[in-house]
Design a protein around this motif. Structure first.
Motif, PDB file in Angstrom:
ATOM      1  N   ALA A 159       0.829  -1.208   0.000  1.00 37.65           N
ATOM      2  CA  ALA A 159       0.000   0.000   0.000  1.00 37.65           C
ATOM      3  C   ALA A 159       0.866   1.261   0.000  1.00 37.65           C
ATOM      4  O   ALA A 159       0.545   2.256  -0.679  1.00 37.65           O
ATOM      5  CB  ALA A 159      -0.933  -0.009   1.212  1.00 37.65           C
TER       6      ALA A 159
ATOM      7  N   ASP B 270       2.078   1.825  -3.446  1.00 37.85           N
ATOM      8  CA  ASP B 270       1.001   2.397  -4.270  1.00 37.85           C
ATOM      9  C   ASP B 270       0.903   3.907  -4.065  1.00 37.85           C
ATOM     10  O   ASP B 270       0.778   4.675  -5.027  1.00 37.85           O
ATOM     11  CB  ASP B 270      -0.336   1.737  -3.916  1.00 37.85           C
ATOM     12  CG  ASP B 270      -0.508   0.387  -4.590  1.00 37.85           C
ATOM     13  OD1 ASP B 270       0.209   0.121  -5.562  1.00 37.85           O
ATOM     14  OD2 ASP B 270      -1.347  -0.397  -4.131  1.00 37.85           O
TER      15      ASP B 270
ATOM     16  N   GLN C  12       1.311   1.523  -9.658  1.00 42.11           N
ATOM     17  CA  GLN C  12       0.169   1.328  -8.756  1.00 42.11           C
ATOM     18  C   GLN C  12      -0.988   0.721  -9.535  1.00 42.11           C
ATOM     19  O   GLN C  12      -2.032   1.354  -9.719  1.00 42.11           O
ATOM     20  CB  GLN C  12      -0.239   2.659  -8.124  1.00 42.11           C
ATOM     21  CG  GLN C  12      -0.218   3.825  -9.078  1.00 42.11           C
ATOM     22  CD  GLN C  12      -0.495   5.158  -8.438  1.00 42.11           C
ATOM     23  OE1 GLN C  12      -0.843   6.083  -9.135  1.00 42.11           O
ATOM     24  NE2 GLN C  12      -0.382   5.305  -7.135  1.00 42.11           N
TER      25      GLN C  12
ATOM     26  N   PRO D 268      -4.692  -0.425  -6.803  1.00 40.14           N
ATOM     27  CA  PRO D 268      -4.777   0.141  -5.442  1.00 40.14           C
ATOM     28  C   PRO D 268      -6.018  -0.309  -4.681  1.00 40.14           C
ATOM     29  O   PRO D 268      -5.967  -0.487  -3.460  1.00 40.14           O
ATOM     30  CB  PRO D 268      -4.778   1.650  -5.690  1.00 40.14           C
ATOM     31  CG  PRO D 268      -5.236   1.811  -7.108  1.00 40.14           C
ATOM     32  CD  PRO D 268      -4.736   0.615  -7.840  1.00 40.14           C
TER      33      PRO D 268
ATOM     34  N   THR E 265      -5.403  -3.749  -3.336  1.00 38.66           N
ATOM     35  CA  THR E 265      -4.483  -3.640  -2.202  1.00 38.66           C
ATOM     36  C   THR E 265      -5.224  -3.235  -0.935  1.00 38.66           C
ATOM     37  O   THR E 265      -4.979  -3.789   0.147  1.00 38.66           O
ATOM     38  CB  THR E 265      -3.381  -2.609  -2.511  1.00 38.66           C
ATOM     39  OG1 THR E 265      -2.698  -2.990  -3.707  1.00 38.66           O
ATOM     40  CG2 THR E 265      -2.390  -2.526  -1.362  1.00 38.66           C
ATOM     41  N   GLY E 266      -6.143  -2.272  -1.056  1.00 35.37           N
ATOM     42  CA  GLY E 266      -6.920  -1.845   0.105  1.00 35.37           C
ATOM     43  C   GLY E 266      -7.790  -2.955   0.660  1.00 35.37           C
ATOM     44  O   GLY E 266      -7.880  -3.137   1.887  1.00 35.37           O
TER      45      GLY E 266
END
Length: 552
Positions: A99, A102, A177, A180, A183-184
């Motif tokens: 993260a 990113d 990135q 994203p 990833t979250g």
């Protein structure tokens, strides 16, 4: 009370089966593993037209490729750390690094910052891969199969997943990135899993075998050497012959390091080296050949074959994990042979304007890899599995290096666009041929060097029922289902079981067996049959009945 209370074994029992923990962990594996493997491909050349004119484009592309060396160096180091640090903590830390990369990717405007962002992402993903493996190891066989199937599918689709966000983009920084939102979501799942494990009871960490730390550190040294070679060839403008020679030397070094250890450990290491060297480099070349500009269906035409291959790979891995007990000896080479068939179909079906044809090679490659990995991981301990995974990560870079050398040899001196396309396809066909022969060689190598010596069978010690527990044992062959000593301790603590299991090479020296839930140690020099003074007996002595103390 004449019967003594049941004592706990020297190791705590197997972890509890919590459906909430298993669900969270399964979702995390499905989300985080593809995210980690997608970091490997270097896709900056796809958006080269969007790069600023004042930036060294060649140098920027080289630094963009630092993610894979960072990942493969981190995997064995993270495996060593997992001997002390809980997997839930490292999964959260790895996703936090991803993260962070990113967020920093949107501000990277120089070659140095791009290199820092990619190294940071490679380190985070290198932590994720072994941490997810260790996390599922202590859970159900379904989760182990899910991990192996998702891992194989991630290697198959990594190039396509890395290219997907670059369709009609307006900024080259998307390569830094790409996902994203994913990833979250993965970070939230990791936090939820950590919180749930703290509330419901932390899953017990698997026990690493004795000596695995040294082998993992050796893998770090070898991975560093492969990384130096790859970076040197990319920056010094080497010709094709030395690149191919160095890549072949790297593969030979990985196989030599895989030959260290017990029988099952060698077999698992060979399989994971084969999967690393062949699967992702092959799938990446097939994906690039099938792009719309080269006459293929493009990414949109490839998703159906990818989905079919993914569903079948995960289903096959879960089935092997649940039902194929002790079948690693024949399922592993069968899975590698399926990959050989997939490479043969690549030579026959690629290039193709119809993406549906690619169901065959993608399915054979993904299912074969998933079956081989799952079957071999069933028969080893977590330390050997982490060691094989470290070799697999280094094998991916060695495979890319070998494939690049083949491409350089065929693309050198092309004079027209059509000749470029023809030679690019020819390089894929040559790579499929080389990869197929390499897989066959590893199958033969595993059959020869991972063969069990005559008379070296595992034995299950079962108390004779007519005499009661602990009074005697009969030997039952269980060579098809070798279990490491850490699992044997956990199994022995099950009150519903009588008897124990004999430990294999993974047990510490001097520990001989587990019987009736208790460890038995034989110090050197003591005669067999009489426990040494201070040793824990196989069966605790019968407690004195309180009734014996009553006055007549």
């Amino acid at each position: 009370m004449a019967v003594p209370p049941i004592q706990r074994s020297l190791r705590s029992a197997a972890p509890g089966n919590s459906w909430l923990l298993d669900t969270l962990l399964g979702l995390l594996v499905v989300c985080a593993l593809p995210l980690a493997i997608t970091t490997i491909p270097n896709t900056l050349s796809v958006v080269a037209r969007l790069l600023p004119a004042d930036i060294d484009q060649v140098g920027l592309m080289r630094t963009h490729g630092l993610a894979l060396p960072a990942l493969m160096l981190t995997v064995p180091l993270a495996a060593v750390a997992l001997r002390r640090v809980p997997a839930a903590h490292l999964m959260l830390a790895g996703l936090a690094l991803v993260a962070l990369s990113d967020a920093a990717g949107g501000y990277a405007a120089t070659e140095l910052l791009v290199g820092v962002v990619r190294v940071l992402r490679g380190v985070g993903c290198g932590v994720l891969v072994p941490a997810t493996l260790v996390a599922v190891w202590a859970r159900t066989p379904v989760l182990r199969g899910l991990w192996a199937g998702t891992f194989s599918l991630s290697l198959l689709t990594a190039q396509a997943l890395a290219l997907w966000p670059l369709d009609a983009v307006s900024s080259w920084k998307v390569t830094l990135q790409p996902y994203p939102l994913v990833t979250g979501v993965a970070l939230a799942l990791a936090a939820a899993y950590l919180l749930a494990s703290m509330v419901l009871g932390r899953p017990e960490a698997p026990v690493f075998e004795v000596g695995e730390r040294g082998r993992l550190l050796l893998c770090v040294v070898l991975a560093a050497g492969v990384a130096v070679v790859a970076i040197s060839t990319a920056s010094a403008g080497w010709r094709a012959p030395p690149v191919v020679l160095l890549a072949a030397t790297a593969v030979f070094g990985l196989l030599a390091l895989a030959s260290i250890g017990a029988v099952e450990s060698r077999r698992a290491a060979y399989v994971l080296v084969a999967v690393g060297v062949v699967l992702l480099p092959s799938a990446a070349q097939v994906t690039l050949v099938e792009m719309g500009g080269l006459g293929g269906p493009g990414l949109r035409g490839l998703w159906f074959p990818y989905v079919v291959a993914g569903v079948l790979a995960i289903g096959a891995a879960v089935a092997v994990g649940m039902f194929a007990v002790g079948a690693g000896r024949w399922l592993a080479p069968l899975g590698l042979l399926s990959m050989v068939a997939g490479l043969c179909s690549v030579r026959l079906a690629v290039p193709s304007a119809d993406g549906m044809v690619l169901v065959v090679p993608f399915t054979l490659l993904a299912v074969g890899a998933a079956v081989a990995v799952t079957a071999t991981l069933r028969e080893v301990g977590i330390g050997a599995a982490a060691f094989g995974l470290s070799l697999c990560a280094a094998g991916v870079l060695a495979g890319f290096l070998l494939g690049t050398g083949v491409q350089m040899a065929l693309l050198d001196g092309v004079r027209s666009a059509q000749e470029l396309v023809d030679n690019f396809v020819g390089a894929l066909h040559w790579w499929a041929l080389i990869g197929g022969f390499l897989l066959v060689a590893i199958i033969v190598l595993a059959a020869v060097l991972a063969r069990r010596p005559e008379g070296d069978e595992d034995v299950l010690l079962v108390p004779t029922p007519q005499d009661g527990p602990g009074s005697g044992s009969e030997a039952v062959d269980c060579a098809g289902d070798r279990r490491k000593w850490g699992d044997a301790f956990a199994a022995a603590d099950d009150p519903g079981r009588d008897g124990g299991e004999r430990l294999d090479e993974g047990a510490p020296e001097g520990v001989r067996s587990v019987a009736a839930g208790h460890a038995f140690a034989e110090p050197e020099g003591e005669p067999e049959g009489e426990p040494a003074e201070g040793a824990v007996p196989a069966v605790p002595p019968q407690a004195k009945s309180p009734e014996d103390d009553r006055a007549p």
